[in-house]
Design an enzyme around this catalytic site. Structure first.
Site, short mmCIF file in Angstrom:
data_model
loop_
_atom_site.label_atom_id
_atom_site.label_comp_id
_atom_site.label_asym_id
_atom_site.label_seq_id
_atom_site.Cartn_x
_atom_site.Cartn_y
_atom_site.Cartn_z
N ARG A 1 4.81 18.56 60.65
CA ARG A 1 3.69 17.69 60.13
C ARG A 1 3.04 18.32 58.69
O ARG A 1 2.27 17.53 58.02
CB ARG A 1 2.53 17.97 61.27
CG ARG A 1 3.05 17.19 62.58
CD ARG A 1 2.19 17.52 63.84
NE ARG A 1 2.92 18.87 64.25
CZ ARG A 1 1.94 19.64 65.13
NH1 ARG A 1 1.19 19.21 65.77
NH2 ARG A 1 2.65 20.98 65.25
N GLN B 1 20.54 14.42 60.08
CA GLN B 1 20.41 15.01 61.44
C GLN B 1 20.95 13.79 62.19
O GLN B 1 20.66 12.55 62.30
CB GLN B 1 18.86 15.18 62.00
CG GLN B 1 19.07 15.81 63.42
CD GLN B 1 17.69 15.60 64.21
OE1 GLN B 1 16.88 14.67 64.08
NE2 GLN B 1 17.19 16.60 64.83
N TYR C 1 17.37 13.72 74.26
CA TYR C 1 18.33 12.71 74.05
C TYR C 1 19.62 13.00 74.55
O TYR C 1 19.68 13.73 75.20
CB TYR C 1 18.23 12.64 72.36
CG TYR C 1 16.77 12.19 71.85
CD1 TYR C 1 16.22 11.03 72.17
CD2 TYR C 1 16.11 13.36 71.17
CE1 TYR C 1 15.00 10.76 71.83
CE2 TYR C 1 14.95 12.71 70.55
CZ TYR C 1 14.32 11.60 71.18
OH TYR C 1 12.99 11.22 70.48
N SER D 1 11.50 19.40 58.42
CA SER D 1 11.98 19.25 59.69
C SER D 1 12.23 17.74 59.77
O SER D 1 11.66 16.87 59.21
CB SER D 1 11.22 19.80 60.44
OG SER D 1 11.63 20.01 61.91
N PRO D 2 13.42 17.35 60.79
CA PRO D 2 13.47 15.96 60.98
C PRO D 2 12.32 15.22 61.44
O PRO D 2 11.72 15.74 62.77
CB PRO D 2 14.69 16.02 62.01
CG PRO D 2 14.96 17.26 61.96
CD PRO D 2 14.09 18.06 61.45
N ARG E 1 20.59 21.35 66.73
CA ARG E 1 19.08 21.63 67.22
C ARG E 1 19.03 21.52 68.81
O ARG E 1 19.81 20.85 69.58
CB ARG E 1 18.34 20.46 66.87
CG ARG E 1 16.72 20.78 67.22
CD ARG E 1 15.75 19.77 66.52
NE ARG E 1 15.03 20.25 65.64
CZ ARG E 1 13.69 20.13 65.35
NH1 ARG E 1 13.18 19.01 65.39
NH2 ARG E 1 13.03 20.99 64.17
C1 LIG Z 1 6.59 12.05 63.18
C2 LIG Z 1 7.32 13.06 63.74
C3 LIG Z 1 8.56 12.59 64.09
C4 LIG Z 1 9.65 13.42 64.60
N1 LIG Z 1 10.97 13.22 64.60
C5 LIG Z 1 11.83 13.90 64.82
C6 LIG Z 1 13.15 13.72 64.75
O1 LIG Z 1 13.56 12.63 64.39
N2 LIG Z 1 14.15 14.74 65.04
C7 LIG Z 1 13.93 15.95 65.63
O2 LIG Z 1 14.60 16.70 65.86
N3 LIG Z 1 12.45 16.21 65.63
C8 LIG Z 1 11.62 15.41 65.34
N4 LIG Z 1 10.18 15.80 65.14
C9 LIG Z 1 9.91 17.15 65.68
C10 LIG Z 1 9.72 17.91 64.31
O3 LIG Z 1 10.91 18.01 63.60
C11 LIG Z 1 8.98 19.41 64.63
O4 LIG Z 1 10.44 19.99 65.36
C12 LIG Z 1 7.96 19.30 65.39
O5 LIG Z 1 7.11 18.33 64.86
C13 LIG Z 1 7.09 20.61 65.17
O6 LIG Z 1 7.14 21.08 63.98
P1 LIG Z 1 5.46 21.19 63.38
O7 LIG Z 1 4.60 21.83 64.21
O8 LIG Z 1 5.79 21.59 61.86
O9 LIG Z 1 5.20 19.75 63.22
C14 LIG Z 1 9.19 14.92 64.92
C15 LIG Z 1 7.83 15.27 64.52
C16 LIG Z 1 7.02 14.32 64.25
C17 LIG Z 1 5.47 14.91 63.84
#
Ligand SMILES: Cc1cc2nc3c(=O)[nH]c(=O)nc-3n(C[C@H](O)[C@H](O)[C@H](O)COP(=O)(O)O)c2cc1C
Ligand SMILES: Cc1cc2nc3c(=O)[nH]c(=O)nc-3n(C[C@H](O)[C@H](O)[C@H](O)COP(=O)(O)OP(=O)(O)OC[C@H]3O[C@@H](n4cnc5c(N)ncnc54)[C@H](O)[C@@H]3O)c2cc1C
Length: 773
Positions: A725, A502, A583, A424-425, A631
């Site tokens: 994560r 992204q 955003y 994921s981003p 997204r």
């Molecule tokens: C450190 C970090 C940075 C993130 N940056 C972005 C981002 O740049 N763009 C985005 O759409 N989501 C971002 N997210 C959200 C993640 O893509 C994801 O949707 C969210 O962490 C839930 O997934 P997980 O439970 O597997 O961590 C970020 C999440 C984390 C933890």
């Protein structure tokens, strides 16, 4: 003690007999409005765990119940002319009448006073009782009398159901789905004695009305159902149980939660038990189980504290504390299962193929996962895995080990992913002037070597003032193109992993500090001006953005187009347009952040106008054979904000504009949000959008094991699973999870191959437990 149970259902009778058994000196009375040995209802189902509990507390009743039980293992599903069966599901069923007769007889044998034919209007009719059990069912008069104290929250669910029976014995728990000219009906059928089966029929309110069932009498309803389910009835008749409302009319299920379970009425302690305190939908058949377990727990607390009137307040507090947790857990699972049946007609029955429909049905409560199904019925699951893999384009070897769903390839436009796992981003806040550097090469390179099918870049900003922080990546100049190209080329040359870009603009959430210096906090110096849909700051101390003018819209759109063209030069495989998390583009979509009164605000169509304009502009320049994902924040988790229903409307608009995928995230739009986190907590949004809108989706959020991903993909709740994560914690998440579930066919990088067998062997050893030395 003097105990009175108002209502002689499973709760009242079982509690009565347990307490009398604990101490024959207790004076226990059960008051029931029906006649003795006269009751409504057909069969109820139990789990083995409940039986075990009952065996420990009163072996005599447990034995009687067990000898009257009908046990079966199979589930059969009929839909669209297909009849499918799986085994290993282990239910036991008993007639409600038989169950109550056993409990009544046991009460009599122990000396519980049973009073029949007495309608109780108030607990005050028993002034001498030390304890009054309100076990008078879901419509409890006693609970309603003290509604202020008990704080009941009763929600009537939208589906209609009728609880009938039939003199036909089915050898499997059978679900039969039938389509009429107006919509879908489903029957839940299970036998409970040698010759009789429960037959519950359910449909939505609109279909119910379209068939005129709202004005039909009982005989007409029964006739209608007999005709509709004639194939499975095979000549048998349906029977109503006219002596009780529950058996004779179409009802709505009422989901009940109580804020408090006990109350002192000035003279006696009154406590709720069974359906009077809580309900669990019949989709997981646990109402009787909950009622019996309530009775056991209250008895256990009396045993612990001592069964004297003085201890009643402590006992009741402990009873509520313990039971509230268990009940919430069951109600949660029951809610998922119930909701599945509420949307089955609009979401799954027409769209999913029968095989996948059955998988979705079996996993409806989300308590049964892919690996649970393997334990229950390996043959069926492996057949399903082969069916799924063949559909995904794999040449399936009928004798070889099947490929689990997450490791099947996925094709969209000209892009083929080797598996369904997406990194994921994730913003890393580690760039200067938006320029990728060695950190990013290692960060992305190592995850690509780790086996994910697709990597997404972090939100890559279309201009310097589109950044969230000074550390964010960008794609607005040629130097960035070259730096990105180095990374993307490495991934393409070294692995089969694909690379997505992204693209986004921070909008009102820009000009803030990197995460570890204060997330969302404005910069201390060198701030840049912000733009958003409306001039509303994100937080009280955030910079106030200015509402975008048409000139701003043109400039930003041109920036997105220019970044897309640079993305082509770099060689990215897919773009994701970031329209989530508050955003810039997201700020147009949410009514919380878009207060515009021009053609860019005020309705779904207006809110989506600018994001769609940007989408269409990048779609025009992005190669036809490459996909674009969008997204969305599918839930703002804030009063007045977007809900999944709004997200479905936006998803449909993006689909019509040419989007290939929706990446179903949520939140981060408002600081007031109250998200409900939990395992797979955003997957229901993906499920809704995929199966109602008919667009491919990415599920994301608290997905952390192969078992989660397999369950989601196999059930058709998403096409891809994104993990954020878990990829930070484990660069080789995909390779490691494959090994954990015994999938050996996943290719490791050739440089790392010598570690693969050792890793797999060590895992197998650990799983086998300690070995004798
Ligand atoms: C450190 C970090 C940075 C993130 N940056 C972005 C981002 O740049 N763009 C985005 O759409 N989501 C971002 N997210 C959200 C993640 O893509 C994801 O949707 C969210 O962490 C839930 O997934 P997980 O439970 O597997 O961590 C970020 C999440 C984390 C933890
Ligand atoms: C369609 C359907 C299918 C179901 N299937 C299952 C299943 O498969 N498995 C399962 O575990 N559960 C099932 N249930 C749920 C189950 O029926 C209840 O959860 C369970 O009976 C609750 O027990 P109880 O003793 O709390 O209440 P009840 O069984 O409702 O008993 C309450 C008793 O109180 C009496 N009463 C009410 N008011 C008064 C009054 N004022 N004075 C005197 N007496 C009164 C009533 O006559 C009744 O006998 C199903 C329910 C429905 C509606």
């Amino acid at each position: 003690m003097r105990i009175v149970c108002i209502g002689g259902g499973p709760a009242g009778l079982y509690f009565g007999l347990l307490m009398k058994k604990e101490n024959p000196a207790h004076h226990v009375t059960v008051v029931e409005r029906n006649k003795p040995y006269d009751t409504f209802g057909w069969g109820v189902v139990f789990s083995d765990a409940t039986m075990e509990n009952m065996r420990a507390w009163d072996p005599e009743t447990a034995q009687e119940i067990e000898s009257a039980f009908n046990h079966w293992d199979d589930i059969e599903v009929l839909i669209k002319g297909k009849r499918m069966r799986t085994t290993g599901h282990g239910f036991v069923g008993i007639g409600r009448k038989k169950l109550l007769n056993i409990l009544q007889a046991r009460c009599e044998a122990l000396g519980v006073e049973l009073v029949f034919n007495r309608e109780v209007d108030s607990d005050l009719e028993f002034p001498d009782a030390d304890l009054i059990i309100a076990s008078d069912g879901v419509n409890s008069k006693i609970r309603n009398r003290y509604r202020e104290a008990f704080k009941p929250d009763l929600i009537m669910r939208p589906n209609r159901f009728i609880w009938l029976g039939t003199n036909k014995s089915y050898d499997a728990f059978t679900f039969d789905f039938r389509r009429t000219e107006h919509g879908w009906f489903q029957a839940h059928i299970y036998k409970f004695d040698e010759s009789t089966s429960t037959f519950i029929i359910e449909t939505t309110e609109d279909v119910f009305q379209a068939h005129g069932l709202d004005t039909a009498d009982e005989a007409r309803s029964v006739e209608f159902c007999e005709e509709l389910f004639s194939e499975i009835l095979d000549g048998a008749k349906l029977m109503s149980n006219a002596r009780h409302l529950r058996g004779s009319a179409w009802l709505n299920f009422g989901r009940l939660i109580c804020g408090k379970w006990s109350h002192f009425n000035g003279k006696n302690h009154v406590v709720l038990m069974g359906d009077a305190a809580h309900t669990a939908h019949f989709a997981i058949g646990s109402g009787t189980k909950l009622a019996l377990e309530d009775a056991i727990e209250l008895t256990r607390q009396f045993r612990k504290f001592g069964a004297t009137p003085d201890n009643i307040p402590d006992v009741l507090a402990a009873y509520e504390e313990v039971r509230a947790v268990d009940v919430a857990r069951i109600q949660n699972a029951a809610r998922n299962a119930m909701e599945w049946f509420e949307v089955v007609g609009s979401r799954y029955a027409d769209t999913l193929e029968p095989e996948q429909f059955m998988y979705s049905l079996l996993t409806r409560s989300q308590r049964i996962s892919h690996e649970n199904l393997r334990v229950r019925d390996k043959v069926w699951l492996e057949d399903y895995e082969r069916w799924f893999a063949a559909r995904a384009g794999i040449n399936v070897d009928p004798d070889g080990p099947p490929v689990p769903p997450m490791f099947t390839p996925y094709r969209v436009r000209g892009l083929t992913l080797q598996n369904r796992i997406v990194m994921s981003p994730m913003a890393m806040y580690s760039a200067d002037d938006g320029l990728p550097n060695d950190f990013h090469l290692v960060h992305f390179g190592s995850r690509a070597l780790g086996g994910a099918g697709l990597l997404f870049s972090e939100m890559t900003c279309v201009s310097p003032d589109a950044r969230i922080t000074p550390g964010c990546l960008g794609l607005w100049n040629d130097e960035q193109v070259s730096a990105w190209k180095r990374i993307v080329d490495f991934v393409h040359a070294t692995t089969s992993t694909k690379f997505g870009l992204q693209l986004g603009h921070a909008g009102r959430k820009g000009s803030t500090r990197v995460a570890w210096e204060g997330i969302d906090q404005p910069l201390e110096a060198d701030n840049w001006p912000l733009i958003s849909a409306s001039a509303l700051p994100y937080m009280a101390n955030s910079q106030v953005p200015h509402a975008m003018t048409r000139a701003d819209m043109e400039r930003v759109k041109a920036d997105f187009v220019a970044a897309t063209k640079r993305g082509i030069e770099v060689g990215f495989d897919i773009i994701e347009l970031h329209c989530a998390h508050g955003y810039l583009l997201s700020s147009f979509l949410s009514p919380l952040t878009n207060h515009r009164t021009d053609e860019y605000g005020g309705s779904h169509e207006n809110n989506a106008r600018y994001p769609l304009e940007v989408f269409r502009a990048i779609r025009e320049v992005w190669p036809d054979d490459k996909p674009i994902s969008v997204r969305l924040s599918c839930h703002d988790w804030t009063e007045g904000g977007n809900t999944p229903a709004d997200a479905a409307i936006y998803a449909k608009m993006f689909k019509e504009a040419g989007a290939d995928l929706v990446d179903c995230s949520s939140g981060q739009v408002s600081k007031e949000e109250k998200p409900v986190y939990g395992r797979l907590f955003q997957t229901p949004f993906s499920d809704k959008l995929r199966n109602e809108v008919g667009i491919a989706t990415v599920a994301v959020g608290a997905i952390s094991e192969a078992d989660h991903a397999n369950s989601i993909i196999a059930a058709g709740r998403a096409d891809l699973c994104a993990l954020a994560r878990p990829h930070l914690a484990d660069t080789a998440w995909t390779l490691h999870e494959a090994a954990k579930i015994g999938v050996k066919s996943i290719a490791w990088p050739k440089q790392y191959l010598s570690a693969k067998t050792q890793y797999e062997t060590n895992l197998a050893r650990a799983a086998a437990g300690p070995q004798p030395s």
